[in-house]
Design a protein around this motif. Structure first.
Motif, PDB file in Angstrom:
ATOM      1  N   THR A 103      31.879  33.737 -31.625  1.00 48.34           N
ATOM      2  CA  THR A 103      31.789  35.157 -31.959  1.00 48.34           C
ATOM      3  C   THR A 103      31.722  35.328 -33.461  1.00 48.34           C
ATOM      4  N   ARG A 104      31.140  36.408 -33.860  1.00 49.20           N
ATOM      5  CA  ARG A 104      30.978  36.682 -35.277  1.00 49.20           C
ATOM      6  C   ARG A 104      32.112  37.568 -35.779  1.00 49.20           C
ATOM      7  N   GLN A 105      32.231  37.653 -37.075  1.00 53.71           N
ATOM      8  CA  GLN A 105      33.232  38.518 -37.678  1.00 53.71           C
ATOM      9  C   GLN A 105      32.869  39.976 -37.406  1.00 53.71           C
ATOM     10  N   PRO A 106      33.846  40.808 -37.025  1.00 56.26           N
ATOM     11  CA  PRO A 106      33.533  42.218 -36.762  1.00 56.26           C
ATOM     12  C   PRO A 106      32.874  42.881 -37.963  1.00 56.26           C
ATOM     13  N   ARG A 107      31.927  43.737 -37.674  1.00 57.27           N
ATOM     14  CA  ARG A 107      31.186  44.385 -38.750  1.00 57.27           C
ATOM     15  C   ARG A 107      32.070  45.288 -39.599  1.00 57.27           C
ATOM     16  N   TRP A 108      33.090  45.875 -38.973  1.00 57.45           N
ATOM     17  CA  TRP A 108      33.910  46.818 -39.735  1.00 57.45           C
ATOM     18  C   TRP A 108      34.671  46.113 -40.849  1.00 57.45           C
ATOM     19  N   LEU A 109      34.828  44.794 -40.762  1.00 53.28           N
ATOM     20  CA  LEU A 109      35.498  44.074 -41.837  1.00 53.28           C
ATOM     21  C   LEU A 109      34.672  44.094 -43.121  1.00 53.28           C
ATOM     22  N   ASP A 110      33.371  44.269 -42.999  1.00 50.72           N
ATOM     23  CA  ASP A 110      32.539  44.389 -44.199  1.00 50.72           C
ATOM     24  C   ASP A 110      32.830  45.684 -44.959  1.00 50.72           C
ATOM     25  N   TRP A 111      33.444  46.632 -44.274  1.00 49.23           N
ATOM     26  CA  TRP A 111      33.768  47.926 -44.892  1.00 49.23           C
ATOM     27  C   TRP A 111      35.204  47.975 -45.387  1.00 49.23           C
ATOM     28  N   ARG A 112      35.885  46.838 -45.452  1.00 48.17           N
ATOM     29  CA  ARG A 112      37.277  46.843 -45.896  1.00 48.17           C
ATOM     30  C   ARG A 112      37.455  47.428 -47.303  1.00 48.17           C
ATOM     31  N   PRO A 113      36.548  47.138 -48.256  1.00 42.61           N
ATOM     32  CA  PRO A 113      36.724  47.789 -49.569  1.00 42.61           C
ATOM     33  C   PRO A 113      36.653  49.310 -49.493  1.00 42.61           C
ATOM     34  N   VAL A 114      35.850  49.839 -48.568  1.00 44.33           N
ATOM     35  CA  VAL A 114      35.749  51.299 -48.418  1.00 44.33           C
ATOM     36  C   VAL A 114      36.994  51.847 -47.721  1.00 44.33           C
ATOM     37  N   ILE A 115      37.473  51.122 -46.694  1.00 43.06           N
ATOM     38  CA  ILE A 115      38.665  51.575 -45.967  1.00 43.06           C
ATOM     39  C   ILE A 115      39.909  51.465 -46.838  1.00 43.06           C
ATOM     40  N   PHE A 116      39.896  50.511 -47.763  1.00 40.41           N
ATOM     41  CA  PHE A 116      41.069  50.275 -48.597  1.00 40.41           C
ATOM     42  C   PHE A 116      41.442  51.508 -49.420  1.00 40.41           C
ATOM     43  N   GLY A 117      40.422  52.250 -49.897  1.00 39.32           N
ATOM     44  CA  GLY A 117      40.691  53.423 -50.736  1.00 39.32           C
ATOM     45  C   GLY A 117      41.490  54.506 -50.031  1.00 39.32           C
ATOM     46  N   PRO A 118      41.037  55.019 -48.865  1.00 41.17           N
ATOM     47  CA  PRO A 118      41.847  56.036 -48.164  1.00 41.17           C
ATOM     48  C   PRO A 118      43.226  55.535 -47.770  1.00 41.17           C
ATOM     49  N   LEU A 119      43.317  54.269 -47.342  1.00 39.90           N
ATOM     50  CA  LEU A 119      44.636  53.742 -46.993  1.00 39.90           C
ATOM     51  C   LEU A 119      45.544  53.659 -48.207  1.00 39.90           C
ATOM     52  N   LEU A 120      44.965  53.372 -49.369  1.00 37.57           N
ATOM     53  CA  LEU A 120      45.770  53.316 -50.585  1.00 37.57           C
ATOM     54  C   LEU A 120      46.321  54.696 -50.937  1.00 37.57           C
ATOM     55  N   ILE A 121      45.492  55.723 -50.828  1.00 40.64           N
ATOM     56  CA  ILE A 121      45.954  57.094 -51.108  1.00 40.64           C
ATOM     57  C   ILE A 121      47.043  57.498 -50.122  1.00 40.64           C
ATOM     58  N   LEU A 122      46.797  57.201 -48.817  1.00 42.15           N
ATOM     59  CA  LEU A 122      47.802  57.511 -47.808  1.00 42.15           C
ATOM     60  C   LEU A 122      49.085  56.728 -48.070  1.00 42.15           C
ATOM     61  N   GLY A 123      48.955  55.476 -48.506  1.00 38.26           N
ATOM     62  CA  GLY A 123      50.134  54.664 -48.779  1.00 38.26           C
ATOM     63  C   GLY A 123      50.953  55.218 -49.924  1.00 38.26           C
ATOM     64  N   ILE A 124      50.298  55.774 -50.944  1.00 33.43           N
ATOM     65  CA  ILE A 124      51.038  56.367 -52.068  1.00 33.43           C
ATOM     66  C   ILE A 124      51.843  57.574 -51.604  1.00 33.43           C
TER      67      ILE A 124
END
Length: 436
Positions: free
Chosen positions: A37-58
């Motif tokens: 199996t291949r790596q899930p495609r959504w993992l390629d968007w981790r840099p994009v997902i990281f931003g909202p999670l960082l704001i929510l984490g603060i």
């Protein structure tokens, strides 16, 4: 007897629980994707997902630090450290989901251990007020990456850790159903999405394997067809050798015994070669779908190009033929391959470029034969192809068999062109005539 078997299975299952927990939640093996199996495609968007999670984490960091420091009576250094760990867990889950789950689980157990003993519980206990949101997000992200068995273990152990933390904190648990349902839903949704991705990945892999198998089968079929055609060419030459070896003694005056013996050996070898060729042809044609009368049809050469072009023109296609150089006899293999290449190019133009004009250029040069077939842009869309064609594949196989070169591709005006260079050395007399 049945009770003994059931008890034995239950004992074996209980003994396997620690091993499964260690394998899934300690060694990190649950994070490894299934084989193939291949790596899930959504993992390629981790840099994009990281931003909202960082704001929510603060935001969660400020909220939890305030609660831990003032509402639960912890010291600010430890309150901030614990809040940072819980806020960073969803970010860590993007890269190390099992480790992130451990962070949230340990944080739930750390709250009652460091809270002030004189604290009077508020309406909501720490699990619902501070720990559930981060725990649920972390569990969801982990369920997208780990095995379903590991997800189930995280749901069960996370629920037990949260409930146990509240019991240590206040001596009771007000509401167990709500956090358990939230964690179960997050784990279930993440597992279903992971299963959907895995199924789609397996489908893509299977389609790729099917396409490769289809291409391999097409290649073998085309080579089989070329071998059947070349058999007739080789068989003709072997028959001529056999006849010449048989007639040669009668053309010489007083042939020696050695000469007659050599000629008999040549004829015998030619006859044996013909027999083996017929056997090979029988195997190649065992699955041939052509009528029984067609296998013995003479193989075409460029001498029948006019007939081929006439049939194409009869189908309503405008075809122009130009010949450069002096036409000369070609070897049977080269002539057959040249005819088939032109035939396939014309067929592709008729099939994929309806209404287009076709130009066929044949050049006889000293050392080779050039074929250039071009068509203009089609007047309209082509009909869908019924399957994988053999045209370009057959051209490549025939050209490679003769040691020539083939180039195909679209033209700037929207048409298509096929260029083949086939080795065809001219005889000495022909080369002398071509020399000025």
């Amino acid at each position: 007897m049945k009770r003994g078997i059931t008890a034995g299975r239950l004992t074996a299952a209980l003994r396997a629980v620690p091993r499964c927990l260690r394998e899934d939640l300690w060694t990190g093996a649950a994070e490894e994707p299934p084989t193939g199996t291949r790596q899930p495609r959504w993992l390629d968007w981790r840099p994009v997902i990281f931003g909202p999670l960082l704001i929510l984490g603060i935001v969660v960091l400020a909220f939890n630090a305030n609660n831990y420091g003032f509402r639960y009576g912890m010291g600010m250094p430890f309150a901030v450290s614990l809040a940072v760990a819980q806020s960073a867990a969803p970010l860590l889950a993007l890269y190390r989901p099992v480790l992130a789950w451990w962070v949230t689980t340990v944080a739930l157990l750390a709250v009652p251990c460091f809270a002030a003993s004189s604290f009077v519980p508020f309406e909501d206990l720490p699990w619902l007020r501070n720990g559930l949101a981060g725990q649920a997000v972390t569990l969801f992200l982990a369920a997208l990456r780990v095995r379903p068995r590991a997800t189930a273990q995280m749901v069960v152990l996370g629920s037990l850790a949260g409930a146990f933390g509240d019991v240590l904190f206040a001596g009771h648990v007000d509401d167990v159903g709500t956090p358990v349902v939230v964690l179960a839903v997050c784990g279930l949704v993440g597992t279903l999405l992971r299963g959907r991705h895995q199924a789609r990945t397996e489908l893509v892999v299977q389609e790729e394997l099917t396409a490769e198998e289809r291409a391999r089968r097409t290649l073998l079929e085309e080579r089989n067809r070329i071998a059947r055609e070349l058999h007739d060419v080789v068989a003709h030459h072997m028959s001529v050798i056999s006849i010449q070896a048989q007639v040669a003694p009668h053309l010489a005056e007083n042939p020696s015994a050695e000469l007659q013996e050599n000629l008999r050996g040549i004829r015998q070898n030619a006859v044996e070669a013909l027999t083996e060729l017929r056997r090979v042809l029988g195997v190649l044609r065992s699955e041939d779908s052509r009528p029984e009368s067609t296998p013995h049809t003479p193989q075409p050469t460029l001498d029948r190009l006019g007939e081929l072009v006439g049939n194409v023109r009869g189908a309503g296609v405008e075809v122009v033929v130009e010949t450069a150089g002096t036409p000369r006899p070609l070897s049977p293999g080269t002539g057959l391959s040249a005819f088939r290449i032109v035939q396939e190019a014309l067929s592709n133009a008729m099939r994929h470029a309806p209404g287009a004009a076709v130009r066929v250029e044949i050049g006889y040069r000293t050392a080779d034969l050039t074929l250039h077939v071009t068509n203009t842009a089609p007047d309209g869309p082509a009909a869908p192809s019924p399957g994988t064609g053999h045209g370009l594949l057959g051209m490549r196989e025939r050209t490679a068999m003769l040691g020539g070169e083939l180039a195909t591709g679209p033209t700037p005006d929207g048409g298509y062109e096929v260029t083949a260079i086939l080795p065809a050395p001219a005889a000495r007399s022909d080369a002398a005539e071509d020399t000025p």
